[in-house]
Scaffold this motif. Structure first.
Motif, mmCIF file in Angstrom:
data_model
loop_
_atom_site.group_PDB
_atom_site.id
_atom_site.type_symbol
_atom_site.label_atom_id
_atom_site.label_comp_id
_atom_site.label_asym_id
_atom_site.label_seq_id
_atom_site.Cartn_x
_atom_site.Cartn_y
_atom_site.Cartn_z
ATOM 1 N N GLN A 16 -0.732 50.177 -20.318
ATOM 2 C CA GLN A 16 -0.623 48.847 -20.913
ATOM 3 C C GLN A 16 -2.005 48.204 -21.032
ATOM 4 O O GLN A 16 -2.995 48.692 -20.482
ATOM 5 N N CYS A 17 -2.064 47.052 -21.753
ATOM 6 C CA CYS A 17 -3.355 46.389 -21.968
ATOM 7 C C CYS A 17 -3.949 45.891 -20.655
ATOM 8 O O CYS A 17 -5.174 45.918 -20.462
ATOM 9 N N THR A 18 -3.089 45.422 -19.715
ATOM 10 C CA THR A 18 -3.584 44.961 -18.418
ATOM 11 C C THR A 18 -4.187 46.132 -17.642
ATOM 12 O O THR A 18 -5.229 45.987 -16.989
ATOM 13 N N TRP A 19 -3.528 47.293 -17.719
ATOM 14 C CA TRP A 19 -4.076 48.512 -17.112
ATOM 15 C C TRP A 19 -5.432 48.848 -17.721
ATOM 16 O O TRP A 19 -6.381 49.208 -17.008
ATOM 17 N N GLY A 20 -5.557 48.680 -19.049
ATOM 18 C CA GLY A 20 -6.806 49.001 -19.734
ATOM 19 C C GLY A 20 -7.952 48.109 -19.295
ATOM 20 O O GLY A 20 -9.090 48.568 -19.134
#
Length: 403
Positions: free
Chosen positions: A310-314
């Motif tokens: 996900q974007c938060t992971w990125g």
């Protein structure tokens, strides 16, 4: 899944063997015995074709079932995204109210210290020019004290509401992530089933084809379809392994994430204000220590706490873990906004802004040119786990966090 693939390959082998046997025989018979033998082989091919058609019907039913599941999951995902977007708006509104109320309380405190207005009740009475004046002064001081207490009580309630909504949105976010992974697995299974369906259909065609040239072309196409089916099955196996690895990592981080949520909840329950009465001096004073948005906990580059891909992971991956752990969906990170546009900050996009989905979007600012800036981000171009870059022409609607 593996059993279905094995069954399809075994049936393909049976039908192919029957077709090959037919192809070896001479189509044009010179004697009655040759014609009779050819008729027997044609009859056998028709029998095999009925079996192949049954396989076609079975696999088609599986394909239809998977397509129905995909449609249902898509509707559920859209509903979750809408609910999360609505909750994010409420969180943003609460954060604004808390910030505005903090400013009002801080202004009152500065005014009391600068102007010396924090006098006690006895002085107010003694300095009064008349009884009416004394009553008015005491009433005014009591009204201000009560108003400040109400404001501080509301501040505490809003803090608790915001924490509850953050927790609820995090649950929706996790549910949506699992649903997306399930849909990806279903899509891969659908590709495999469709590839098997094509093999079964070609088996059916091969079993009823008697002309040698057409038989050979269909058998060639069948071989290509079998290769595609094997490739699809291998791709599905790789995807299932990747998901299993990601789940194992998520389980490893679950305890750390739970401890973080408990810490955030404990901070939210800390009293936001206190009101005291000095009996010795008969003075009425109101003091308040508002609790700001709970400070995120520092992270480490070795343990990414966010859902894989996900974007938060990125953002965590791009910053190498050199950032706090923020709560909620991407859109909820607006509550931690503390900076203007600058290289190294985290850009927070609310739902619908610059292509953000129903849960919002975040990325890391890598360059700035006026109001235009470039972000590095995950799950925007290419899907889960794919980190890419793009240039945003304006900061309109975008908030920024200095980690």
């Amino acid at each position: 899944m593996k059993k279905r693939i094995l069954s399809a390959m075994m049936l393909s082998t049976v039908v192919l063997s029957a077709g090959a046997s037919t192809a070896i025989s001479t189509v044009h018979a010179d004697t009655d015995s040759d014609i009779a033998a050819q008729d027997a082989k044609i009859s056998q091919a028709k029998s095999e074709s009925a079996k192949a058609q049954g396989q076609v019907d079975t696999i088609q039913g599986q394909v239809d079932s998977l397509q129905a599941k995909q449609a249902s999951n898509k509707a559920t995902l859209e509903k979750l995204q809408k609910e999360s977007a609505d909750t994010s708006k409420e969180i943003t509104k609460l954060a604004g109210s808390i910030k505005e109320r903090n400013g009002s309380l801080e202004a009152q405190a500065r005014s009391a210290q600068t102007n010396g207005t924090a006098t006690n009740l006895l002085s107010a009475v003694l300095d009064s020019s008349s009884l009416t004046d004394a009553i008015q002064r005491v009433t005014a001081m009591t009204t201000v004290a009560n108003a400040n207490k109400s404001m501080l009580d509301q501040q505490k309630k809003d803090q608790e509401d915001m924490q509850a909504k953050l927790k609820a949105n995090q649950a929706k976010y996790s549910e949506a992530t699992k649903l997306q992974e399930s849909m990806a697995a279903q899509a891969q299974e659908l590709n495999t089933q469709q590839a098997q369906l094509k093999v079964a259909q070609l088996n059916y065609q091969a079993s009823i084809t008697t002309a040698q040239d057409k038989k050979q072309s269909i058998l060639d196409a069948k071989a290509q379809a079998e290769a595609a089916a094997k490739a699809a099955a291998a791709a599905q196996a790789a995807q299932e392994k990747a998901q299993a690895d990601a789940q194992a990592k998520a389980d490893e981080l679950a305890k750390a994430a739970q401890a973080q949520q408990q810490q955030t909840a404990a901070v939210a329950q800390t009293p936001a204000s206190s009101t005291s009465q000095d009996n010795n001096s008969s003075s009425s004073q109101t003091t308040g220590n508002t609790t700001p948005t709970p400070a995120p906990t520092p992270g480490t580059s070795g343990s990414n706490p966010y859902p894989w891909g996900q974007c938060t992971w990125g953002v965590w991956q791009i910053l190498g873990g050199n950032m706090p752990t923020y709560s909620g969906n991407a859109a909820d990170w607006v509550a931690y906004a503390n900076s203007g546009l600058a290289v190294g900050t985290i850009a927070v996009f609310p739902p619908g802004v610059d292509g953000a989905g129903g849960f919002g979007h975040v990325g890391v600012v890598t360059s700035v040119s006026g109001n235009s800036f470039t972000v590095s981000e995950s799950n925007f171009n290419g899907g889960l786990g794919i980190i890419s870059s793009r240039t945003i022409p304006s900061t309109a609607g975008v908030s920024f966090i200095r980690p």
